[in-house]
Every structure is written in structure tokens, then in C-alpha cells.
Design a protein around this motif. Structure first.
Motif, PDB file in Angstrom:
ATOM      1  N   SER A  92      37.766  42.524  41.204  1.00  0.00           N
ATOM      2  CA  SER A  92      38.825  42.834  40.242  1.00  0.00           C
ATOM      3  C   SER A  92      38.236  43.216  38.897  1.00  0.00           C
ATOM      4  N   LEU A  93      38.600  44.409  38.421  1.00  0.00           N
ATOM      5  CA  LEU A  93      38.249  44.851  37.069  1.00  0.00           C
ATOM      6  C   LEU A  93      39.433  44.738  36.127  1.00  0.00           C
ATOM      7  N   GLN A  94      40.492  44.089  36.600  1.00  0.00           N
ATOM      8  CA  GLN A  94      41.735  44.006  35.835  1.00  0.00           C
ATOM      9  C   GLN A  94      41.615  42.980  34.715  1.00  0.00           C
ATOM     10  N   LYS A  95      42.155  43.358  33.559  1.00  0.00           N
ATOM     11  CA  LYS A  95      42.213  42.436  32.435  1.00  0.00           C
ATOM     12  C   LYS A  95      43.635  42.398  31.881  1.00  0.00           C
ATOM     13  N   VAL A  96      44.070  41.230  31.463  1.00  0.00           N
ATOM     14  CA  VAL A  96      45.336  40.990  30.770  1.00  0.00           C
ATOM     15  C   VAL A  96      46.520  41.370  31.662  1.00  0.00           C
ATOM     16  N   SER A  97      47.049  42.574  31.544  1.00  0.00           N
ATOM     17  CA  SER A  97      48.229  42.945  32.317  1.00  0.00           C
ATOM     18  C   SER A  97      47.865  43.102  33.784  1.00  0.00           C
ATOM     19  N   GLY A  98      48.775  42.686  34.659  1.00  0.00           N
ATOM     20  CA  GLY A  98      48.561  42.822  36.092  1.00  0.00           C
ATOM     21  C   GLY A  98      47.956  41.607  36.755  1.00  0.00           C
ATOM     22  N   LEU A  99      47.479  40.635  35.989  1.00  0.00           N
ATOM     23  CA  LEU A  99      46.864  39.458  36.587  1.00  0.00           C
ATOM     24  C   LEU A  99      47.899  38.572  37.276  1.00  0.00           C
TER      25      LEU A  99
END
Length: 512
Positions: free
Chosen positions: A383-390
Motif C-alpha cells: 500500500s502506497l496510500q496515505k490519509v484518504s482511502g485508508l
């Protein structure tokens, strides 16, 4: 305010009634909405069966910021007279203000059926269809709006917007030009024409029109001191380029520094504070400053995204070969060790970084669309996701096999440092249209961008590659909002590469 009682001549009422009615109307016109409402209430107390009194009371209450009471009055007006256009329009407007879209649709459909030439009714109905994703219905409605009110520029503008969203850029450009012929030079319409032409690949005309964005009232315009650069000679001069829009735009357009350097300029860039460290690896900059830091003297200034126009570049002459941004070596090495530990020393055939959520409407990929990919043999998702979408990850953790990188991943004030370091250790990045894709492309990493059917202008219309990023592939929705189908194609491609143990050569950049 429309003052007469529908179906009844005002002259049939007493002089006292006429005087009171006209006085209430004058109060409304003077923006004394509370006083006007009180006057109409007094008239209703004596003549409760007149729809116009309830309708005008509703208008007063809405203008006074009392929408609940306004709705009650407007509904009563419509009970007394269902074919009451002003009441339908006002009621629909309140419903629209409250984002009660389905109910607003009903009101404006009734209004258009009752009185197609009611000012702005077809335009609003078309806007509602656009909001709910009904592009074809919006297109038909805007066409009617143009037929009914051909001299209203916004009708042509919105017809252009829906034409573009349906994949008809030539029709869109024609309608934007018609809007500009009516409202000459309006910045919004110029910018819209620019995005249309840029999407079609017409950069010479598109970049000129796109400059209209800088004059839009809603734009974050910078009032920079000094002289605007308009292609004056740069030899021996200092040029300050300043950021304009999103984080991804800085990653994409910082490449223009190389052209400015070849013209003899000393190039300074003022960036978003969170990006200063990650942009420090960009070549050809003589100075990098975060917004708010003191700036040295300069001869000229220009907005970052205006460089396309001033330098006259096209898709065939995009400057700056990749990579022109790099991860910090120590962080890259640290993350290499950390990924090995997460994998227990057993490196998968493909390390795939995923970023599924963006902040703009319609760009985000549902995380569940990665479920099948996460189960492929030899594939490990990070996962490279940060903040939104977690929150999506929290909800689907039991279904989608994604390795999370810890709470300290890009946790500091400097954005994307860990992201860049992790991506340098991955075989492939799969992402929606967000800043991650621009950083990956600028680093020359193998990157697959999954685009909604009507994508941003910079991806153009039909290309499956990008002139901006040679290591990038584009996967487009075949039909609007169908993420499942496009992600099935992406998953099949990942499976083919994993099955062939196709770890890419970083110098080549792309998987097949």
C-alpha cells in the motif's frame, strides 16, 4: 418578484389589498426580506386561498435564509396551484441547495414540462443530470437549453462540457467557442476551451486558451511582485517559477527547468512546503524555496503551468528525460532492507505498489478491485496510500491482501520521501490518477495508471502511453464508472508478468 395572483386579475381585489401587495413587493425588492414576509403573512391571513401569496412568501423566506419555512410556503402554493412555475423553481432551488438531488430532479422536470422556456430551468435540469452521471440525458437537455435560450453563453459552455465528457472534443470546442462569442473572453470559457484542445493534442492553441484559468475568480492567483516572463530573452537573467495547482503538477512540470537553463536562465522554483525535500533531487534548479520562505531577487516570474505556453512545447517535444527525480539513497537502502524483512527473505516475483484513492470525484479505484490481484502467485501488493482511502483498507483487510508499510511511512512534514524510496524498490506501481503516478513517472519507475473513462486532459483521449512519462502505461475504463472491467484487464497483465518472472530492467522501465 412576480406579484399577481395566478389566474386572478389584481384589479379584482380591493385598493387596500393592491396597496398592501405592492408594498410587500417593494420591501422584497429593497432586500427587506423579513418585513416582506411579514407583509405577505398578513395578506395570507385574509386571503389564504391565493397561491401567489404563499409563493411570494416562500421567496421572501428563502431569501431571508429560512429554507424550512420557505419550503412549507412553496408547497402550499403548489397545492393551491400545481402549475405554478415560480414556486416549482424556488422549491427545486432549495432542494438543490440541500443536495436532495432526486427530489430537485422531480421539481425541475415538472418545471420544464410545464414551461420549457422558464429562464434557466433547462440549464439546471441538465446540470442535475450531469451530477448523477446521466451524460446522454444532460446532453439532450443542454441542446434544448441552447434552442430555447441561444443567447445565453453558459448553455453553450455546459453543452461543450458534456460533449467533451462523452468523447466528442470537436463538438465541445465548437460549443466553447460559441460561448466565447457571446461572453467575449470570459476566463472560464477560455480555460475550458484550452482543456478541450489540450485533450485533443492541440497544444499550440490549447496552451494559449488554457491561460484563461489564471483570470478565473476561483483560481488561487498569485500576485507576484516584479515582471511577468512573457518569453523575453533569459540569458544572464534570474527567473522565478512558482507552483500553481496540485502536488502532482510540481512533479510533472519541474522538468521545464532544463529548457530554461538552456536559454541561459538562472532558475528558481518556489514549491509547496511539503515537497521541498523530495524536489531537491530535481536537476537544473539554481534555487528551491518553500512557499513562505524569503525569496532572493529575480528578474522575471512565471506560473509553473504557463511554461507549456511560453515555451511552445507539444506532446512531441516534452522536455526532460526520466528519471529527473530520485529517492534519497539512504532511505532507498533502508526500505530495501525493510521490504526484505516483511517478505521473510523470500522476494516475490513482482512487488507491486498500489494507490487506489484520489481526492477528485470519480478517480478512485474501489479497493475490492485489487482482491484478485492480491491472490496471484508470486505477487505481493504494497500500500502506497496515505490519509484518504485508508478506511477502505480497514474495511477490506480480510479480503484484499495488501502489505501496509507502518504508521511511520511518510509520517513527517516532508511528503513522499518514503513513497519515493519504496517505489525505487518495487517492480511496478499501479495507481489511480493522483500525485503518486506523477512522482513514479518522474522517477522512471514502471507505472500503470488506471483512468476513469473521461480522464484529465493531460492523458489525452485515446493514448495508452504518455508523452510525459516513457515508463508509463495507461489503462482506461471501457465504459463510464466500470472499474471492474478495466481492473480485470490490469490483473490479467500482472498475472502474465508474474508468471513469466518478468522483473523489469529499470533502464527499460516498463513491463509488457
Amino acid at each position: 418578484m412576480r406579484g399577481q395572483a395566478p389566474g386572478v386579475a389584481i384589479s379584482q381585489f380591493s385598493p387596500a389589498f393592491i396597496e398592501a401587495f405592492n408594498s410587500a413587493a417593494v420591501l422584497f425588492q429593497a432586500s427587506r426580506f423579513e418585513d416582506a414576509a411579514a407583509a405577505f403573512r398578513r395578506l395570507i391571513a385574509e386571503h389564504s386561498g391565493i397561491a401567489a401569496l404563499h409563493g411570494n412568501l416562500g421567496l421572501c423566506l428563502r431569501a431571508a435564509g429560512r429554507p424550512d419555512e420557505a419550503m412549507d410556503a412553496l408547497k402550499q402554493a403548489l397545492r393551491l396551484k400545481p402549475d405554478y412555475p415560480d414556486a416549482l423553481n424556488a422549491l427545486g432551488g432549495i432542494l438543490l441547495d440541500r443536495r436532495h438531488i432526486e427530489h430537485a430532479l422531480i421539481a425541475f422536470k415538472e418545471l420544464v414540462k410545464l414551461k420549457p422556456d422558464y429562464p434557466g430551468a433547462l440549464l439546471t435540469l441538465g446540470n442535475l443530470f450531469m451530477f448523477i452521471g446521466g451524460g446522454e440525458r444532460a446532453h439532450a437537455t443542454y441542446r434544448l437549453a441552447v434552442a430555447v435560450e441561444p443567447d445565453v453563453a453558459v448553455n453553450h459552455n455546459n453543452l461543450g462540457a458534456v460533449s467533451l465528457s462523452l468523447g466528442h472534443p470537436q463538438d465541445a470546442a465548437l460549443n466553447y467557442r460559441r460561448a466565447l462569442a457571446i461572453d467575449v473572453g470570459k476566463p472560464e470559457y477560455r480555460k475550458n476551451l484550452g482543456t478541450c484542445l489540450l485533450m485533443a493534442g492541440d497544444y499550440p492553441n490549447g496552451t494559449v486558451a488554457y491561460e484563461g484559468r489564471l483570470e478565473q475568480p476561483v483560481w488561487r492567483k498569485r500576485d507576484m511582485p516584479g515582471v511577468l516572463w512573457q518569453a523575453q530573452p533569459l540569458a544572464g537573467k534570474t527567473l522565478l517559477v512558482h507552483f500553481e495547482q496540485g502536488l502532482g503538477d510540481s512533479f510533472q512540470y519541474i522538468r521545464y527547468a532544463c529548457m530554461l537553463k538552456r536559454m541561459g536562465a538562472r532558475v528558481l522554483y518556489e514549491c509547496q512546503p511539503a515537497l521541498k525535500r523530495v524536489l531537491s533531487t530535481a536537476p537544473d534548479l539554481d534555487g528551491l524555496f518553500a512557499f513562505g520562505e524569503p525569496l532572493p531577487p529575480y528578474d522575471y516570474h512565471i506560473s509553473l503551468m504557463s511554461l507549456m505556453h511560453r515555451l511552445g512545447t507539444t506532446p512531441d517535444s516534452v522536455p526532460g528525460g526520466v528519471p529527473y527525480l530520485r529517492a534519497e539513497p539512504e532511505l532507498e537502502a533502508g526500505w530495501a532492507e525493510r521490504l526484505e524483512r516483511l517478505e521473510g527473505g523470500k522476494r516475490p516475483a513482482l512487488r507491486v505498489g498500489i494507490n487506489w484513492h484520489g481526492n477528485e470525484t470519480g478517480k478512485s479505484i474501489p479497493l475490492e478491485c485489487f482482491e484478485a490481484m492480491g491472490k496471484l502467485p508470486g505477487v505481493r501488493l504494497y500500500s502506497l496510500q496515505k490519509v484518504s482511502g485508508l478506511d477502505h483498507l480497514e474495511r477490506l483487510r480480510d479480503r484484499v491482501a495488501v502489505t501496509e508499510l507502518g504508521a511511520d511511512f511518510d509520517a513527517g512534514p516532508d511528503a513522499f520521501l518514503d513513497t519515493a524510496a519504496v517505489m525505487a524498490n518495487l517492480d511496478l506501481i499501479i495507481t489511480c490518477d493522483t500525485s503518486v503516478c506523477h512522482l513514479a513517472g518522474a522517477m522512471g519507475r514502471p507505472t500503470w495508471v488506471v483512468l476513469k473513462w473521461f480522464a484529465d486532459w493531460r492523458w489525452m483521449r485515446d493514448r495508452l502511453d504518455s508523452p510525459w512519462y516513457p515508463t508509463m502505461r495507461l489503462f482506461r475504463q471501457a465504459t463510464s464508472n466500470d472499474w471492474a472491467e478495466v481492473m480485470d484487464r490490469v490483473t490479467a497483465e500482472v498475472a502474465a508478468n508474474a508468471g513469466g518472472q518478468a522483473t523489469p530492467n529499470p533502464a527499460e522501465g516498463t513491463l509488457r
